[in-house]
Design a protein around this motif. Structure first.
Motif, mmCIF file in Angstrom:
data_model
loop_
_atom_site.group_PDB
_atom_site.id
_atom_site.type_symbol
_atom_site.label_atom_id
_atom_site.label_comp_id
_atom_site.label_asym_id
_atom_site.label_seq_id
_atom_site.Cartn_x
_atom_site.Cartn_y
_atom_site.Cartn_z
ATOM 1 N N GLU A 51 92.239 33.684 71.612
ATOM 2 C CA GLU A 51 93.174 33.358 70.818
ATOM 3 C C GLU A 51 93.003 31.728 70.642
ATOM 4 O OE1 GLU A 51 95.999 33.737 67.721
ATOM 5 O OE2 GLU A 51 94.846 35.412 68.532
ATOM 6 N N PRO A 52 92.809 31.374 69.398
ATOM 7 C CA PRO A 52 92.843 29.921 69.324
ATOM 8 C C PRO A 52 93.821 29.033 69.963
ATOM 9 C CG PRO A 52 93.132 30.612 67.138
ATOM 10 C CD PRO A 52 92.599 31.908 68.280
ATOM 11 N N ALA A 53 93.806 27.810 70.411
ATOM 12 C CA ALA A 53 94.910 27.059 70.814
ATOM 13 C C ALA A 53 96.007 26.887 69.634
ATOM 14 C CB ALA A 53 94.305 25.758 71.295
ATOM 15 N N ALA A 54 95.663 26.842 68.464
ATOM 16 C CA ALA A 54 96.532 26.523 67.458
ATOM 17 C C ALA A 54 96.115 27.237 66.068
ATOM 18 C CB ALA A 54 97.285 25.342 67.384
ATOM 19 N N TRP A 55 96.898 27.231 65.367
ATOM 20 C CA TRP A 55 96.630 27.270 63.725
ATOM 21 C C TRP A 55 97.082 26.463 62.853
ATOM 22 C CZ3 TRP A 55 93.586 31.561 62.097
ATOM 23 C CH2 TRP A 55 93.067 32.526 63.195
ATOM 24 N N ARG A 56 96.513 25.749 62.082
ATOM 25 C CA ARG A 56 96.723 24.804 61.361
ATOM 26 C C ARG A 56 96.189 25.191 59.642
ATOM 27 N NH1 ARG A 56 94.270 19.924 63.348
ATOM 28 N NH2 ARG A 56 96.084 20.148 64.755
ATOM 29 N N GLU A 57 97.554 25.151 58.917
ATOM 30 C CA GLU A 57 97.468 25.650 57.624
ATOM 31 C C GLU A 57 96.349 26.884 57.427
ATOM 32 O OE1 GLU A 57 95.732 22.482 55.269
ATOM 33 O OE2 GLU A 57 97.662 21.266 55.805
ATOM 34 N N GLY A 58 96.558 28.028 58.389
ATOM 35 C CA GLY A 58 95.729 29.196 58.402
ATOM 36 C C GLY A 58 94.415 29.097 58.963
ATOM 37 N N VAL A 59 94.101 27.965 59.707
ATOM 38 C CA VAL A 59 92.690 27.656 60.207
ATOM 39 C C VAL A 59 92.931 27.842 61.667
ATOM 40 C CG1 VAL A 59 90.708 26.151 60.254
ATOM 41 C CG2 VAL A 59 91.921 26.439 57.906
ATOM 42 N N PRO A 60 91.962 28.419 62.345
ATOM 43 C CA PRO A 60 91.900 28.328 63.889
ATOM 44 C C PRO A 60 91.721 26.849 64.263
ATOM 45 C CG PRO A 60 90.039 29.558 63.208
ATOM 46 C CD PRO A 60 91.012 29.224 61.864
ATOM 47 N N VAL A 61 92.303 26.498 65.163
ATOM 48 C CA VAL A 61 92.086 25.053 65.840
ATOM 49 C C VAL A 61 91.663 25.257 67.403
ATOM 50 C CG1 VAL A 61 93.003 22.785 66.348
ATOM 51 C CG2 VAL A 61 93.807 23.799 64.355
ATOM 52 N N GLY A 63 91.006 24.805 71.274
ATOM 53 C CA GLY A 63 91.530 24.153 72.616
ATOM 54 C C GLY A 63 90.666 23.551 73.367
ATOM 55 N N GLN A 64 91.043 23.259 74.508
ATOM 56 C CA GLN A 64 90.111 22.548 75.616
ATOM 57 C C GLN A 64 89.097 23.897 76.042
ATOM 58 O OE1 GLN A 64 92.164 21.134 79.006
ATOM 59 N NE2 GLN A 64 90.097 20.364 80.173
ATOM 60 N N ASP A 65 88.109 23.544 76.070
ATOM 61 C CA ASP A 65 86.683 24.390 76.715
ATOM 62 C C ASP A 65 86.685 25.682 75.698
ATOM 63 O OD1 ASP A 65 86.243 23.058 78.839
ATOM 64 O OD2 ASP A 65 87.896 24.056 80.032
ATOM 65 N N GLN A 66 87.234 25.538 74.244
ATOM 66 C CA GLN A 66 87.046 26.427 73.320
ATOM 67 C C GLN A 66 85.939 26.396 72.348
ATOM 68 O OE1 GLN A 66 90.823 27.376 71.616
ATOM 69 N NE2 GLN A 66 91.237 29.263 73.177
ATOM 70 N N VAL A 67 85.108 27.135 71.696
ATOM 71 C CA VAL A 67 84.276 26.973 70.763
ATOM 72 C C VAL A 67 84.293 28.000 69.533
ATOM 73 C CG1 VAL A 67 82.773 25.907 72.122
ATOM 74 C CG2 VAL A 67 82.553 28.328 71.993
ATOM 75 N N TYR A 68 83.704 27.747 68.482
ATOM 76 C CA TYR A 68 83.585 28.813 67.310
ATOM 77 C C TYR A 68 82.260 29.369 67.445
ATOM 78 C CZ TYR A 68 87.274 25.962 65.134
ATOM 79 O OH TYR A 68 88.459 25.341 64.733
ATOM 80 N N VAL A 69 82.272 30.783 67.383
ATOM 81 C CA VAL A 69 81.148 31.502 67.282
ATOM 82 C C VAL A 69 81.154 32.527 65.953
ATOM 83 C CG1 VAL A 69 80.511 31.325 69.624
ATOM 84 C CG2 VAL A 69 82.107 33.244 68.862
ATOM 85 N N MET A 70 79.862 32.562 65.537
ATOM 86 C CA MET A 70 79.752 33.630 64.440
ATOM 87 C C MET A 70 79.695 35.151 65.077
ATOM 88 S SD MET A 70 80.096 31.540 62.121
ATOM 89 C CE MET A 70 79.654 29.692 61.815
ATOM 90 N N LYS A 71 79.967 36.091 64.461
ATOM 91 C CA LYS A 71 79.759 37.514 65.024
ATOM 92 C C LYS A 71 78.392 37.906 65.058
ATOM 93 C CE LYS A 71 81.741 42.283 64.391
ATOM 94 N NZ LYS A 71 82.500 43.036 63.466
#
Length: 243
Positions: A51-61, A63-71
């Motif tokens: 789960e992302p650290a937060a959601w801002r305007e429906g977009v995942p934000v 957190g520390q040591d987190q990254v985005y990846v594509m399926k």
């Protein structure tokens, strides 16, 4: 009939096997196209979405040591770069958040790295500007009185006293230095001629301006350019206040 018939043990009747369902050609094409992407990422390591650290305007934000990846992507993203934004806009379900420790053999996104370098350079530049020394104070005689000695063909000649010659020898004229009359720009200062005993300041009048005869004054300031060869520059020329 060509279909093979078999005897049902439960009913004792002949049972006709159901024909195999044929996939729609478009669906078959999509399924076949998806297989290479799955095979391509099979050796990169299992994805473990979090789960992302937060959601801002429906977009995942992140957190520390987190990254985005594509399926089915081969890279991980440390920032909301253009690639991530495009993926979110076209197929948001394919964008996941995971821990940096779980990216496996996926490579870092070069776009994210470039954005990070730009952000760091901008931050360093901002810090540098904040630590620059304050501009030098204006000279003690920052205002020098002038008098009109002539006007011809739209050129106004203003003279300073001999006691200001040395100061005006140290003064340059920068582009678009104005002659201000009543808050209006009535002309442009062209140059300072400090070789004369009574130094001259030469002003090109605006063709729409009405010539005003009377005392003037010139204001000095430090130059705007660091490469300036003289310590002072003309800030503006304006009519002297009435005594």
């Amino acid at each position: 009939m060509s279909a093979k018939r078999t005897l049902s043990r439960r009913t004792g009747r002949l049972a006709i096997p159901k024909p195999k369902r044929q996939l729609n050609p478009l669906i078959r094409k999509y399924v076949k196209a998806s297989h290479p992407a799955q095979a391509d990422t099979r050796g990169l390591g299992e994805l473990k979405p979090v789960e992302p650290a937060a959601w801002r305007e429906g977009v995942p934000v992140l957190g520390q040591d987190q990254v985005y990846v594509m399926k089915y992507g081969r890279e991980y993203h440390t920032a909301w770069c253009q690639i991530v934004a495009d993926k979110w806009g076209h197929a948001p379900r394919g964008l996941l958040v995971t821990l940096l420790a779980d990216v496996g053999a996926r490579a870092a996104c070069q776009e994210c790295d470039r954005d990070l370098k730009i952000a760091r350079a901008s931050s360093a530049q901002e810090n540098h500007l904040q630590t620059l020394p304050a501009p030098a104070p204006p000279p003690p005689d920052a205002v020098i009185p002038l008098s009109v000695v002539g006007v011809a063909h739209g050129i106004l000649f203003l003279a300073a006293g001999p006691e200001y010659q040395e100061r005006l020898k140290e003064t340059a004229v920068e582009p678009a230095t104005p002659l201000l009359v009543g808050g209006r720009r009535d002309g442009i200062v062209v140059r300072v001629d400090a070789a004369r005993d009574e130094p001259l300041l030469i002003v090109q009048l605006d063709p729409r301006a009405t010539f005003r005869n009377g005392p003037y004054q010139v204001r000095l300031r430090p130059p705007l350019r660091r490469s300036a060869t003289k310590p002072y520059a003309v800030e503006s020329i304006e009519p002297a206040p009435e005594a």
